[in-house]
Design an enzyme around this catalytic site. Structure first.
Site, PDB file in Angstrom:
ATOM      1  N   HIS A 145       0.897  -1.257   0.219  1.00  0.00           N
ATOM      2  CA  HIS A 145      -0.096  -0.020   0.051  1.00  0.00           C
ATOM      3  C   HIS A 145       0.862   1.423   0.097  1.00  0.00           C
ATOM      4  O   HIS A 145       1.987   1.391   0.651  1.00  0.00           O
ATOM      5  CB  HIS A 145      -0.964  -0.043   1.070  1.00  0.00           C
ATOM      6  CG  HIS A 145      -1.922  -1.141   1.251  1.00  0.00           C
ATOM      7  ND1 HIS A 145      -1.733  -2.527   1.706  1.00  0.00           N
ATOM      8  CD2 HIS A 145      -3.218  -0.982   0.927  1.00  0.00           C
ATOM      9  CE1 HIS A 145      -2.760  -2.936   1.647  1.00  0.00           C
ATOM     10  NE2 HIS A 145      -3.608  -2.364   1.095  1.00  0.00           N
ATOM     11  N   MET A 194       8.200  -3.612   4.718  1.00  0.00           N
ATOM     12  CA  MET A 194       8.485  -3.724   3.298  1.00  0.00           C
ATOM     13  C   MET A 194       9.522  -2.334   3.062  1.00  0.00           C
ATOM     14  O   MET A 194      10.419  -2.363   2.376  1.00  0.00           O
ATOM     15  CB  MET A 194       7.495  -3.821   2.307  1.00  0.00           C
ATOM     16  CG  MET A 194       6.789  -5.271   2.344  1.00  0.00           C
ATOM     17  SD  MET A 194       8.054  -6.632   2.340  1.00  0.00           S
ATOM     18  CE  MET A 194       8.898  -6.401   0.752  1.00  0.00           C
ATOM     19  N   GLU A 195       8.994  -1.202   3.769  1.00  0.00           N
ATOM     20  CA  GLU A 195       9.695  -0.044   3.407  1.00  0.00           C
ATOM     21  C   GLU A 195      11.142  -0.018   4.073  1.00  0.00           C
ATOM     22  O   GLU A 195      12.194   0.438   3.511  1.00  0.00           O
ATOM     23  CB  GLU A 195       9.177   1.100   3.859  1.00  0.00           C
ATOM     24  CG  GLU A 195       7.762   1.523   3.347  1.00  0.00           C
ATOM     25  CD  GLU A 195       6.411   0.621   3.202  1.00  0.00           C
ATOM     26  OE1 GLU A 195       5.680   0.638   2.381  1.00  0.00           O
ATOM     27  OE2 GLU A 195       6.437  -0.286   4.249  1.00  0.00           O
ATOM     28  N   ASP A 246      26.980   0.090  -6.533  1.00  0.00           N
ATOM     29  CA  ASP A 246      26.956   0.473  -7.888  1.00  0.00           C
ATOM     30  C   ASP A 246      28.048   1.701  -7.864  1.00  0.00           C
ATOM     31  O   ASP A 246      28.998   1.810  -8.869  1.00  0.00           O
ATOM     32  CB  ASP A 246      25.648   1.338  -8.162  1.00  0.00           C
ATOM     33  CG  ASP A 246      25.904   2.156  -9.451  1.00  0.00           C
ATOM     34  OD1 ASP A 246      26.275   1.719 -10.321  1.00  0.00           O
ATOM     35  OD2 ASP A 246      25.888   3.691  -9.045  1.00  0.00           O
TER      36      ASP A 246
END
EC number: 4.6.1.17
Length: 160
Positions: A79, A114-115, A129
């Site tokens: 959500h 999840m965040e 990276d």
């Protein structure tokens, strides 16, 4: 429905977003952690500010915070939430490992696990990276939920 039944499927067994309309708004907090292993020289250069792409930890911190706010755009059934706090911190073992910790907070109808997990994952990928030119063998490991509070399921703490 049993406690362990999956809630992300409709009657046709197709994916759906869970309805949280009737849930109460509560303060919810989650802490997640990930570790990135690298060569000793890579970690030393990060701390010395000698990575060609810039300040690795500052960029990774901002990337992690941005990722926490954009989780619902990346994970289909998450959500969209109003994040009220997102923080990223770093701790190294003085040798070859950098541990990334996120804390995410909201007041809402659904949790922020999840965040928090997305935040540490993207922060680790950003470090990879920015440093891959000198260390392609870096390993991102042990990404996990450390703790979550709030909501119907209460408090969870990972085993040490």
């Amino acid at each position: 429905m049993e406690k362990d039944d999956l809630t992300h499927f409709n009657d046709e067994k197709r994916a759906k977003m869970v309805d949280v309309t009737s849930k109460s708004e509560t303060k919810r907090r989650a802490i997640a952690r990930a570790t990135i292993h690298m060569n000793e020289e890579t970690l030393a250069r990060i701390h010395a500010g000698k990575i060609a792409k810039g300040d690795v930890l500052a960029v990774a911190q901002v990337a992690g915070i941005m990722a926490a706010k954009k989780t619902s755009e990346l994970i289909p059934m998450c959500h969209p939430i109003m994040t009220t706090k997102a923080d990223i911190s770093f701790e190294d073992d003085g040798n070859t490992a950098l541990t990334i910790t996120s804390e995410v907070v909201t007041v809402g109808k659904t949790g922020v696990e999840m965040e928090a997990l997305t935040a540490v994952t993207i922060a680790a990928l950003t470090i990879y990276d920015m440093c891959k030119a000198m260390d392609k063998g870096m390993r991102i490991e042990k990404t996990y939920l450390v703790e979550k509070t709030g909501g119907k399921s209460g408090t969870f703490k990972a085993e040490a």
